[in-house]
Enzyme design. Structure first.
Site, PDB file in Angstrom:
ATOM      1  N   LEU A 272      -9.296   7.507 -21.619  1.00  0.00           N
ATOM      2  CA  LEU A 272      -7.955   6.932 -21.514  1.00  0.00           C
ATOM      3  C   LEU A 272      -6.889   8.000 -21.680  1.00  0.00           C
ATOM      4  CD1 LEU A 272      -9.229   3.886 -22.266  1.00  0.00           C
ATOM      5  CD2 LEU A 272      -6.850   3.539 -22.797  1.00  0.00           C
TER       6      LEU A 272
ATOM      7  N   LEU B 190      -9.711  12.808 -38.009  1.00  0.00           N
ATOM      8  CA  LEU B 190      -9.088  11.523 -38.331  1.00  0.00           C
ATOM      9  C   LEU B 190      -9.114  11.257 -39.831  1.00  0.00           C
ATOM     10  CD1 LEU B 190     -10.024   8.668 -35.852  1.00  0.00           C
ATOM     11  CD2 LEU B 190      -7.923   9.980 -36.008  1.00  0.00           C
TER      12      LEU B 190
ATOM     13  N   ILE C  14     -14.839   5.533 -31.686  1.00  0.00           N
ATOM     14  CA  ILE C  14     -16.079   5.359 -30.934  1.00  0.00           C
ATOM     15  C   ILE C  14     -15.826   4.164 -30.033  1.00  0.00           C
ATOM     16  CG2 ILE C  14     -18.509   4.738 -31.067  1.00  0.00           C
ATOM     17  CD1 ILE C  14     -18.558   6.192 -33.775  1.00  0.00           C
TER      18      ILE C  14
ATOM     19  N   HIS D  81     -13.463  -6.778 -26.812  1.00  0.00           N
ATOM     20  CA  HIS D  81     -14.677  -7.117 -27.576  1.00  0.00           C
ATOM     21  C   HIS D  81     -14.341  -7.834 -28.896  1.00  0.00           C
ATOM     22  CE1 HIS D  81     -17.471  -5.526 -24.701  1.00  0.00           C
ATOM     23  NE2 HIS D  81     -16.709  -4.453 -24.573  1.00  0.00           N
TER      24      HIS D  81
ATOM     25  N   TYR E 209     -18.531  -2.743 -33.180  1.00  0.00           N
ATOM     26  CA  TYR E 209     -17.360  -2.167 -32.503  1.00  0.00           C
ATOM     27  C   TYR E 209     -16.219  -3.196 -32.418  1.00  0.00           C
ATOM     28  CZ  TYR E 209     -14.536  -0.651 -28.471  1.00  0.00           C
ATOM     29  OH  TYR E 209     -13.493  -0.321 -27.645  1.00  0.00           O
TER      30      TYR E 209
ATOM     31  N   ARG F  52     -19.200  -8.369 -14.064  1.00  0.00           N
ATOM     32  CA  ARG F  52     -18.327  -8.804 -15.168  1.00  0.00           C
ATOM     33  C   ARG F  52     -16.929  -8.195 -15.043  1.00  0.00           C
ATOM     34  NH1 ARG F  52     -16.974  -7.345 -20.672  1.00  0.00           N
ATOM     35  NH2 ARG F  52     -17.831  -5.270 -20.322  1.00  0.00           N
TER      36      ARG F  52
HETATM   37  N1  LIG Z   1     -12.439   2.839 -21.814  1.00  0.00           N
HETATM   38  C1  LIG Z   1     -12.347   1.509 -21.907  1.00  0.00           C
HETATM   39  O1  LIG Z   1     -12.635   0.773 -20.964  1.00  0.00           O
HETATM   40  C2  LIG Z   1     -11.867   0.872 -23.190  1.00  0.00           C
HETATM   41  C3  LIG Z   1     -11.898  -0.520 -23.295  1.00  0.00           C
HETATM   42  C4  LIG Z   1     -11.436  -1.135 -24.456  1.00  0.00           C
HETATM   43  C5  LIG Z   1     -10.920  -0.356 -25.484  1.00  0.00           C
HETATM   44  N2  LIG Z   1     -10.921   1.002 -25.379  1.00  0.00           N
HETATM   45  C6  LIG Z   1     -10.419   1.773 -26.495  1.00  0.00           C
HETATM   46  O2  LIG Z   1      -9.528   2.771 -26.021  1.00  0.00           O
HETATM   47  C7  LIG Z   1      -9.658   3.953 -26.807  1.00  0.00           C
HETATM   48  C8  LIG Z   1      -9.970   5.136 -25.924  1.00  0.00           C
HETATM   49  O3  LIG Z   1     -11.173   4.875 -25.229  1.00  0.00           O
HETATM   50  P1  LIG Z   1     -11.823   5.957 -24.247  1.00  0.00           P
HETATM   51  O4  LIG Z   1     -12.562   5.218 -23.216  1.00  0.00           O
HETATM   52  O5  LIG Z   1     -10.817   6.967 -23.870  1.00  0.00           O
HETATM   53  O6  LIG Z   1     -12.903   6.597 -25.240  1.00  0.00           O
HETATM   54  P2  LIG Z   1     -13.472   8.085 -25.240  1.00  0.00           P
HETATM   55  O7  LIG Z   1     -14.776   8.035 -25.971  1.00  0.00           O
HETATM   56  O8  LIG Z   1     -13.457   8.670 -23.874  1.00  0.00           O
HETATM   57  O9  LIG Z   1     -12.394   8.864 -26.111  1.00  0.00           O
HETATM   58  C9  LIG Z   1     -12.252   8.626 -27.480  1.00  0.00           C
HETATM   59  C10 LIG Z   1     -11.724   9.877 -28.128  1.00  0.00           C
HETATM   60  O10 LIG Z   1     -11.657   9.624 -29.535  1.00  0.00           O
HETATM   61  C11 LIG Z   1     -12.130  10.779 -30.196  1.00  0.00           C
HETATM   62  N3  LIG Z   1     -12.674  10.395 -31.498  1.00  0.00           N
HETATM   63  C12 LIG Z   1     -13.644   9.492 -31.754  1.00  0.00           C
HETATM   64  N4  LIG Z   1     -13.914   9.478 -33.074  1.00  0.00           N
HETATM   65  C13 LIG Z   1     -13.089  10.388 -33.641  1.00  0.00           C
HETATM   66  C14 LIG Z   1     -12.898  10.849 -34.961  1.00  0.00           C
HETATM   67  N5  LIG Z   1     -13.610  10.360 -35.975  1.00  0.00           N
HETATM   68  N6  LIG Z   1     -11.969  11.820 -35.177  1.00  0.00           N
HETATM   69  C15 LIG Z   1     -11.241  12.311 -34.158  1.00  0.00           C
HETATM   70  N7  LIG Z   1     -11.383  11.920 -32.879  1.00  0.00           N
HETATM   71  C16 LIG Z   1     -12.305  10.979 -32.638  1.00  0.00           C
HETATM   72  C17 LIG Z   1     -13.202  11.351 -29.296  1.00  0.00           C
HETATM   73  O11 LIG Z   1     -13.389  12.712 -29.579  1.00  0.00           O
HETATM   74  C18 LIG Z   1     -12.610  11.109 -27.912  1.00  0.00           C
HETATM   75  O12 LIG Z   1     -11.802  12.186 -27.492  1.00  0.00           O
HETATM   76  C19 LIG Z   1     -10.739   3.658 -27.844  1.00  0.00           C
HETATM   77  O13 LIG Z   1     -10.122   3.252 -29.045  1.00  0.00           O
HETATM   78  C20 LIG Z   1     -11.511   2.525 -27.233  1.00  0.00           C
HETATM   79  O14 LIG Z   1     -12.140   1.738 -28.222  1.00  0.00           O
HETATM   80  C21 LIG Z   1     -11.386   1.633 -24.259  1.00  0.00           C
END
Ligand SMILES: NC(=O)c1ccc[n+]([C@@H]2O[C@H](COP(=O)([O-])OP(=O)(O)OC[C@H]3O[C@@H](n4cnc5c(N)ncnc54)[C@H](O)[C@@H]3O)[C@@H](O)[C@H]2O)c1
Length: 260
Positions: A13, A50, A72, A111, A134, A172
């Protein structure tokens, strides 16, 4: 003009948002773990964890809006969800309060309601039915935001994001898809809308087969989705299994997350 800090800026994102919103804010801070990030000259990069409340607070000084993406983004063992999504989200909200940030835009997830049957429509006011650890962590984040709003006046926008993909990837997602174009617009609206208070909206495109009532998103922050997954419906066969619940495989007792 607005200054924005993204957590998790190097993720899927974050990467799309930073490109899509380039030039829209007068200051952009990227709070990243150790991943290399290809920042441009207008972006400030802060490498931090974090769980480092002091570093997070320092990075947020002078920031108006935090877009909290770091997490995550899948099902995972409880200890991992606890560290990144629960303790990490606490640290982000607490740092925002200490640094005097005005608003947190929180990347929640559909979710939180993943156990609703696919035959049922759901809006932001329906009781949560998380489908995974999650999903539970995202319920926690939304509740924490409520506390920080009610007690300390922090503005909060929860974005219950569907499936953020260039194109829908399975049957879905004809219901749950959020296109990249709509996702960028959603976050722009959540950042710039005046006086949002505490708000929960769905992050979803205008899908013909959509499940989520999202009128609130247009009324409150001016988000109007333009894409419809139906344009990609030919990618899937009528024989593909229809999902029984909104959260799909996350609700399966044997699902541990991709690759686990
Ligand atoms: N991609 C989707 O379709 C989707 C859908 C619903 C919600 N989300 C939410 O959007 C957000 C971004 O999702 P994404 O797809 O870009 O995920 P992603 O896994 O590509 O990116 C998540 C980022 O968070 C960082 N991160 C995770 N744990 C960390 C920690 N403990 N300390 C520091 N950094 C940490 C990772 O290094 C990564 O850069 C998340 O919160 C996810 O739950 C995403």
């Amino acid at each position: 003009m607005t200054s924005v800090l993204y957590t998790g800026a190097a993720g899927r994102l974050g990467t799309v948002l930073r490109t899509g919103l380039a030039g829209q804010f007068d200051r952009v801070v990227l709070y990243v773990r150790e991943e290399a990030i290809d920042a441009d000259a207008t972006e400030e990069v802060v490498v931090g964890r974090l769980d480092d409340l002091a570093a997070l607070t320092e990075a947020m000084r002078g920031v108006d809006v935090v877009v909290h993406l770091a997490a995550i983004a899948d099902e995972a063992p409880w200890e991992d969800i606890l560290a990144s999504n629960i303790d990490g989200t606490y640290a982000v909200f607490e740092a925002a309060r200490r640094a005097g940030v005005r608003r947190v835009v929180y990347a929640s997830s559909h979710h939180v309601i993943g156990f609703y049957p696919a035959t049922e429509r759901v809006g932001p006011a329906h009781p949560v039915r998380p489908d995974s650890y999650y999903g539970v962590s995202k319920v926690f984040g939304e509740a924490l935001g409520r506390l920080y709003h009610d007690k300390w006046g922090l503005e909060v926008v929860n974005l219950r994001i569907g499936c953020f993909r260039p194109e829908p990837e399975d049957f879905r997602q004809l219901s749950a898809w959020l296109s990249h174009r709509d996702g960028v617009e959603l976050v722009r609206c959540a950042v710039v809308a005046p006086e949002v208070g505490y708000l929960t909206v769905y992050g979803v495109s205008a899908n013909t087969r959509g499940w989520w009532d999202n009128d609130e998103a247009a009324a409150s922050i001016g988000y109007v989705a333009r894409d419809d997954a139906e344009a990609h419906a030919e990618l899937f066969s009528a024989d593909d299994p229809a999902p029984s619940v909104h959260g799909g495989q996350f609700a399966d007792p044997s699902y541990r997350g991709v690759g686990r």
